[in-house]
Design an enzyme around this catalytic site. Structure first.
Site, mmCIF file in Angstrom:
data_model
loop_
_atom_site.group_PDB
_atom_site.id
_atom_site.type_symbol
_atom_site.label_atom_id
_atom_site.label_comp_id
_atom_site.label_asym_id
_atom_site.label_seq_id
_atom_site.Cartn_x
_atom_site.Cartn_y
_atom_site.Cartn_z
ATOM 1 N N ARG A 94 0.840 -1.211 0.000
ATOM 2 C CA ARG A 94 0.000 0.000 0.000
ATOM 3 C C ARG A 94 0.865 1.247 0.000
ATOM 4 O O ARG A 94 0.599 2.217 -0.720
ATOM 5 C CB ARG A 94 -0.962 -0.015 1.200
ATOM 6 C CG ARG A 94 -2.079 1.016 1.148
ATOM 7 C CD ARG A 94 -1.742 2.330 1.825
ATOM 8 N NE ARG A 94 -1.247 2.072 3.157
ATOM 9 C CZ ARG A 94 -0.262 2.742 3.727
ATOM 10 N NH1 ARG A 94 0.318 3.737 3.101
ATOM 11 N NH2 ARG A 94 0.155 2.423 4.940
ATOM 12 N N PHE A 133 8.494 11.203 -2.710
ATOM 13 C CA PHE A 133 7.994 12.499 -2.250
ATOM 14 C C PHE A 133 8.879 12.949 -1.088
ATOM 15 O O PHE A 133 8.819 12.362 -0.002
ATOM 16 C CB PHE A 133 6.546 12.285 -1.792
ATOM 17 C CG PHE A 133 5.750 13.505 -1.457
ATOM 18 C CD1 PHE A 133 5.083 14.214 -2.455
ATOM 19 C CD2 PHE A 133 5.600 13.918 -0.139
ATOM 20 C CE1 PHE A 133 4.295 15.309 -2.149
ATOM 21 C CE2 PHE A 133 4.804 15.015 0.183
ATOM 22 C CZ PHE A 133 4.151 15.714 -0.829
ATOM 23 N N GLY A 134 9.711 13.929 -1.338
ATOM 24 C CA GLY A 134 10.674 14.340 -0.312
ATOM 25 C C GLY A 134 10.227 15.572 0.439
ATOM 26 O O GLY A 134 10.487 16.704 0.014
ATOM 27 N N SER A 142 7.218 16.497 12.229
ATOM 28 C CA SER A 142 5.854 17.001 12.411
ATOM 29 C C SER A 142 5.714 18.444 11.942
ATOM 30 O O SER A 142 4.615 18.898 11.642
ATOM 31 C CB SER A 142 5.454 16.917 13.899
ATOM 32 O OG SER A 142 5.299 15.572 14.278
ATOM 33 N N ARG A 272 -7.022 -24.383 17.044
ATOM 34 C CA ARG A 272 -6.097 -24.662 18.146
ATOM 35 C C ARG A 272 -6.871 -25.087 19.395
ATOM 36 O O ARG A 272 -7.796 -24.391 19.823
ATOM 37 C CB ARG A 272 -5.294 -23.399 18.431
ATOM 38 C CG ARG A 272 -4.516 -23.409 19.709
ATOM 39 C CD ARG A 272 -3.122 -23.928 19.501
ATOM 40 N NE ARG A 272 -2.321 -23.807 20.702
ATOM 41 C CZ ARG A 272 -1.292 -24.569 20.964
ATOM 42 N NH1 ARG A 272 -0.921 -25.506 20.103
ATOM 43 N NH2 ARG A 272 -0.594 -24.407 22.063
ATOM 44 N N ASP A 340 -1.646 -11.730 20.262
ATOM 45 C CA ASP A 340 -1.816 -12.269 21.621
ATOM 46 C C ASP A 340 -2.591 -13.591 21.566
ATOM 47 O O ASP A 340 -2.220 -14.585 22.193
ATOM 48 C CB ASP A 340 -2.568 -11.216 22.450
ATOM 49 C CG ASP A 340 -2.741 -11.620 23.894
ATOM 50 O OD1 ASP A 340 -1.869 -12.345 24.409
ATOM 51 O OD2 ASP A 340 -3.743 -11.209 24.507
ATOM 52 N N LEU A 342 -2.750 -15.707 19.247
ATOM 53 C CA LEU A 342 -1.999 -16.786 18.595
ATOM 54 C C LEU A 342 -0.937 -17.391 19.514
ATOM 55 O O LEU A 342 -0.287 -18.383 19.151
ATOM 56 C CB LEU A 342 -1.297 -16.280 17.324
ATOM 57 C CG LEU A 342 -2.171 -15.601 16.264
ATOM 58 C CD1 LEU A 342 -1.353 -15.291 15.025
ATOM 59 C CD2 LEU A 342 -3.360 -16.458 15.887
ATOM 60 N N GLU A 367 3.200 10.210 7.956
ATOM 61 C CA GLU A 367 2.129 11.024 7.358
ATOM 62 C C GLU A 367 1.248 11.660 8.425
ATOM 63 O O GLU A 367 0.029 11.759 8.278
ATOM 64 C CB GLU A 367 1.354 10.199 6.327
ATOM 65 C CG GLU A 367 2.330 9.743 5.231
ATOM 66 C CD GLU A 367 1.714 9.123 4.023
ATOM 67 O OE1 GLU A 367 0.509 9.267 3.843
ATOM 68 O OE2 GLU A 367 2.468 8.504 3.245
HETATM 69 P P1 TGC Z 1 -0.601 25.843 8.727
HETATM 70 O O1 TGC Z 1 -0.420 27.313 8.871
HETATM 71 O O2 TGC Z 1 -1.629 25.209 9.583
HETATM 72 O O3 TGC Z 1 -0.886 25.456 7.241
HETATM 73 C C1 TGC Z 1 -0.055 25.931 6.197
HETATM 74 C C2 TGC Z 1 -0.911 26.085 4.963
HETATM 75 O O4 TGC Z 1 -1.394 24.804 4.579
HETATM 76 C C3 TGC Z 1 -2.833 24.767 4.632
HETATM 77 N N1 TGC Z 1 -3.166 23.448 5.187
HETATM 78 C C4 TGC Z 1 -3.563 22.443 4.431
HETATM 79 N N2 TGC Z 1 -3.836 22.378 3.130
HETATM 80 C C5 TGC Z 1 -4.228 21.187 2.634
HETATM 81 N N3 TGC Z 1 -4.353 20.096 3.413
HETATM 82 C C6 TGC Z 1 -4.083 20.128 4.729
HETATM 83 N N4 TGC Z 1 -4.190 19.036 5.461
HETATM 84 C C7 TGC Z 1 -3.678 21.341 5.298
HETATM 85 N N5 TGC Z 1 -3.329 21.750 6.549
HETATM 86 C C8 TGC Z 1 -3.023 23.033 6.462
HETATM 87 C C9 TGC Z 1 -3.236 25.940 5.521
HETATM 88 O O5 TGC Z 1 -4.513 26.416 5.208
HETATM 89 C C10 TGC Z 1 -2.148 26.937 5.183
HETATM 90 O O6 TGC Z 1 -2.484 27.511 3.932
HETATM 91 P P2 TGC Z 1 -2.146 29.051 3.654
HETATM 92 O O7 TGC Z 1 -2.667 29.298 2.268
HETATM 93 O O8 TGC Z 1 -2.871 29.839 4.701
HETATM 94 O O9 TGC Z 1 -0.673 29.195 3.753
HETATM 95 O O10 TGC Z 1 0.816 25.166 8.939
HETATM 96 P P3 TGC Z 1 1.545 24.782 10.255
HETATM 97 O O11 TGC Z 1 2.965 24.769 9.866
HETATM 98 O O12 TGC Z 1 1.116 25.643 11.405
HETATM 99 O O13 TGC Z 1 1.012 23.326 10.647
HETATM 100 C C11 TGC Z 1 0.573 22.457 9.735
HETATM 101 C C12 TGC Z 1 0.505 21.044 10.303
HETATM 102 C C13 TGC Z 1 1.147 20.893 11.632
HETATM 103 C C14 TGC Z 1 -0.919 20.711 10.489
HETATM 104 C C15 TGC Z 1 1.240 20.221 9.282
HETATM 105 O O14 TGC Z 1 2.526 20.664 9.261
HETATM 106 C C16 TGC Z 1 1.166 18.764 9.505
HETATM 107 O O15 TGC Z 1 0.229 18.144 9.041
HETATM 108 N N6 TGC Z 1 2.198 18.167 10.154
HETATM 109 C C17 TGC Z 1 2.419 16.752 10.081
HETATM 110 C C18 TGC Z 1 3.377 16.581 8.939
HETATM 111 C C19 TGC Z 1 3.420 15.206 8.405
HETATM 112 O O16 TGC Z 1 2.419 14.580 8.162
HETATM 113 N N7 TGC Z 1 4.653 14.770 8.216
HETATM 114 C C20 TGC Z 1 4.897 13.500 7.636
HETATM 115 C C21 TGC Z 1 5.267 13.691 6.178
HETATM 116 S S1 TGC Z 1 5.103 12.374 5.109
HETATM 117 C C22 TGC Z 1 6.185 11.233 5.603
HETATM 118 O O17 TGC Z 1 6.058 10.723 6.657
HETATM 119 C C23 TGC Z 1 7.295 10.885 4.667
HETATM 120 S S2 TGC Z 1 6.866 11.212 3.031
HETATM 121 C C24 TGC Z 1 5.880 9.887 2.666
HETATM 122 C C25 TGC Z 1 6.717 8.680 2.540
HETATM 123 O O18 TGC Z 1 7.752 8.738 1.839
HETATM 124 O O19 TGC Z 1 6.356 7.622 3.111
#
Ligand code: TGC
Length: 388
Positions: A94, A133-134, A142, A272, A340, A342, A367
Site C-alpha cells: 500500500r 515524495f521528499g 511534524s 487450536r 496475543d 496466537l 504522514e
Molecule cells: P498551517 O499554517 O496550519 O498550514 C499551512 C498552509 O497549509 C494549509 N493546510 C492544508 N492544506 C491542505 N491540506 C491540509 N491538510 C492542510 N493543513 C493546512 C493551511 O490552510 C495553510 O495555507 P495558507 O494558504 O494559509 O498558507 O501550517 P503549520 O505549519 O502551522 O502546521 C501544519 C501542520 C502541523 C498541520 C502540518 O505541518 C502537519 O500536518 N504536520 C504533520 C506533517 C506530516 O504529516 N509529516 C509526515 C510527512 S510524510 C512522511 O512521513 C514521509 S513522506 C511519505 C513517505 O515517503 O512515506
C-alpha cells in the site's frame, strides 16, 4: 485455514457499486495469487518485490484515482478498496502504491504543467518510472514548515541543497518531488535521481515496513532546469494537499491489515485446542474477537463515509485527520490482540499479525502522528491553534 472471503459484518458490500466491487475483486485476486506469496521472503530480506511492479501497472494500481494520462480514473471508494486489498498483504504494498500515486503522481497532476503531466504520468501509471515524495527532514518531521532544504534561482534554473529523511521509495525512484524553500516560499521540484549531487542512503535497520524501501535523500548543489519547478505549488499547503490524498489511502489500507489479523485470529482459535477444546470456545477469546470485529467494522464505515464525502467534493482535511489516526490505532490494537491470541505461534512470520503490528507502528507515525492529527482536529473544533 479457510480462504479469505472478506470480513464485512455490517454488509458494507451492499453500499458498493458493481464497478467498485469488480475493482476490489480484481485486486483481491492479484493479492491472493501474486502479492501474498512474495511477502515473507521480501520482508525477511528487507526488499520490495520490484518484479511485481509491471503487473501492478498493468492492473492500473498506480495513479488509479487520476483521470487521463493512462490512469484508471477510479472513484475514491474504488481507490480505497484497492488500498485495503493491498495492505491486507502487507503495508509495504500500500505504501509503495500510495507514494507513487497519491504523493508523487498527485503532485505532478495537480501542480505540474501539461508538459509535466504528459511526460511523467503515463510512464508512472505503468510503473516504468517510479516516484517518491521528499518532504520530511531529519530535524523537521511534524513541523515540515521548518525545512532547511532550499533552492536558489540561477540563470538557467535552480540549485538545490539539503537533505530529506524517511522517504519511501527514494532509493528506487527515478524522480522525486522535492519540497524546498525558494526564498520564503515552499515549492515543489522534480528531481531526477541520476543528477550529479543526488545521493541516496537506504535505511537498513528497520524492524517495521521491511518490505518497503526507505531512504535518506541528500542534495548537494544539484542543478536542475527551470522546468523542474512545479509551477502550481504555493507554500506548504500544496504539499499537505498531496498528503491528504496519501492519508486517505492509509484510512482504507489499515482496514486491510486489520482484516487479515482478524481472519487469522478467528481461523487459528477455531483450530487450536487447549484444555480439550478449541480456543475459540472460551469466553475471553470470543470477547476479544467481538471487540476486534466491532472495531474493524467502525473503521470500515469511517473509510466508506470519507470516500463518499471525497466523491461529493466535501471532504475536509480534518475528516482525514480523524480517520487517519483513529483507523490506524484501531488496526494496531487489532493486530496486537490477534498476535496475543496466537500465543507463541504469533511471534514468527509464519502467521501475519506480528508483521502487520510492526508495520502499523510506522503507519501510526508517518504522514502525521496521532498527536498531530488530534491537534489538527482540535484546532478545527475550537478554532484555537494548540500546535505551535
Ligand atoms: P498551517 O499554517 O496550519 O498550514 C499551512 C498552509 O497549509 C494549509 N493546510 C492544508 N492544506 C491542505 N491540506 C491540509 N491538510 C492542510 N493543513 C493546512 C493551511 O490552510 C495553510 O495555507 P495558507 O494558504 O494559509 O498558507 O501550517 P503549520 O505549519 O502551522 O502546521 C501544519 C501542520 C502541523 C498541520 C502540518 O505541518 C502537519 O500536518 N504536520 C504533520 C506533517 C506530516 O504529516 N509529516 C509526515 C510527512 S510524510 C512522511 O512521513 C514521509 S513522506 C511519505 C513517505 O515517503 O512515506
Amino acid at each position: 485455514m479457510q480462504p479469505y472471503r472478506g470480513i464485512d459484518l455490517l454488509d458494507i458490500e451492499s453500499q458498493l457499486t458493481d464497478d467498485e466491487r469488480q475493482v476490489r475483486d480484481t485486486v483481491r485476486d492479484f493479492v491472493e495469487a501474486e502479492a501474498m506469496p512474495a511477502v515473507v521472503p521480501h520482508f525477511r530480506e528487507g526488499t520490495f518485490p520490484l518484479e511485481l511492479v509491471p503487473r501492478m501497472g498493468e492492473l492500473g494500481l498506480f495513479g488509479a484515482h487520476l483521470e487521463g494520462y493512462s490512469c484508471a480514473g477510479l472513484g475514491p471508494v474504488a481507490y480505497g478498496l484497492v488500498m485495503q486489498e493491498l495492505e491486507r498483504a502487507d503495508s509495504g504494498y500500500r505504501s509503495f502504491a500510495s507514494v507513487q500515486s497519491s504523493l508523487a503522481m498527485t503532485a505532478i497532476y495537480e501542480f505540474g504543467t501539461e508538459e509535466h503531466r504528459e511526460r511523467y504520468l503515463p510512464d508512472m501509471a505503468a510503473g516504468r518510472v517510479l516516484g517518491a515524495f521528499g518532504l520530511t527532514e531529519a530535524d523537521h518531521g511534524s513541523d515540515p514548515a521548518g525545512m532547511e532544504t532550499h533552492a536558489v534561482e540561477t540563470s538557467d534554473g535552480f540549485t538545490l541543497n539539503g537533505g530529506k529523511m524517511w522517504i519511501t521509495n527514494a532509493g528506487i525512484a527515478d524522480v522525486v518531488v522535492v519540497w524546498a524553500k525558494l526564498g520564503d516560499a515552499i515549492r515543489g521540484f522534480l528531481v531526477d535521481t541520476t543528477l550529479p549531487g543526488v545521493r541516496r542512503e537506504d535505511i537498513h535497520n528497520k524492524l517495521s515496513m521491511r518490505m518497503s524501501v526507505t531512504s535518506a535523500l541528500l542534495l548537494e548543489d544539484v542543478r536542475v532546469g527551470e522546468d523542474a519547478l512545479l509551477p502550481g505549488t504555493r507554500g506548504l499547503g500544496s504539499a499537505l494537499a498531496c498528503l491528504n490524498a496519501a492519508r486517505y489511502s492509509i484510512v482504507w489500507g489499515v482496514c486491510g491489515a486489520a482484516a487479515d489479523c482478524l481472519h487469522t485470529a478467528i481461523e487459528y482459535t477455531k483450530e487450536r485446542e487447549q484444555f480439550g477444546r478449541p480456543l475459540a470456545s472460551f469466553q475471553l477469546v470470543q470477547q476479544k474477537l467481538a471487540d476486534m470485529a466491532t472495531s474493524l467494522s467502525k473503521a470500515q464505515l469511517l473509510a466508506l463515509q470519507l470516500g463518499r464525502l471525497k466523491g461529493a467534493s466535501t471532504l475536509h482535511w480534518s475528516h482525514v485527520s480523524m480517520a487517519k489516526y483513529s483507523n490506524t490505532l484501531a488496526a494496531l490494537e487489532i493486530a496486537r490482540t490477534s498476535r496475543d491470541l496466537l500465543g507463541a505461534a504469533g511471534i514468527t512470520d509464519d502467521l501475519p499479525p506480528m508483521r502487520h503490528a510492526m508495520n502499523l507502528e510506522t503507519v501510526h507515525t508517518y504522514e502525521g502522528t496521532q498527536h498531530m492529527h488530534q491537534l489538527i482536529l482540535g484546532r478545527h473544533l475550537t478554532g484555537i491553534n494548540a500546535i505551535s
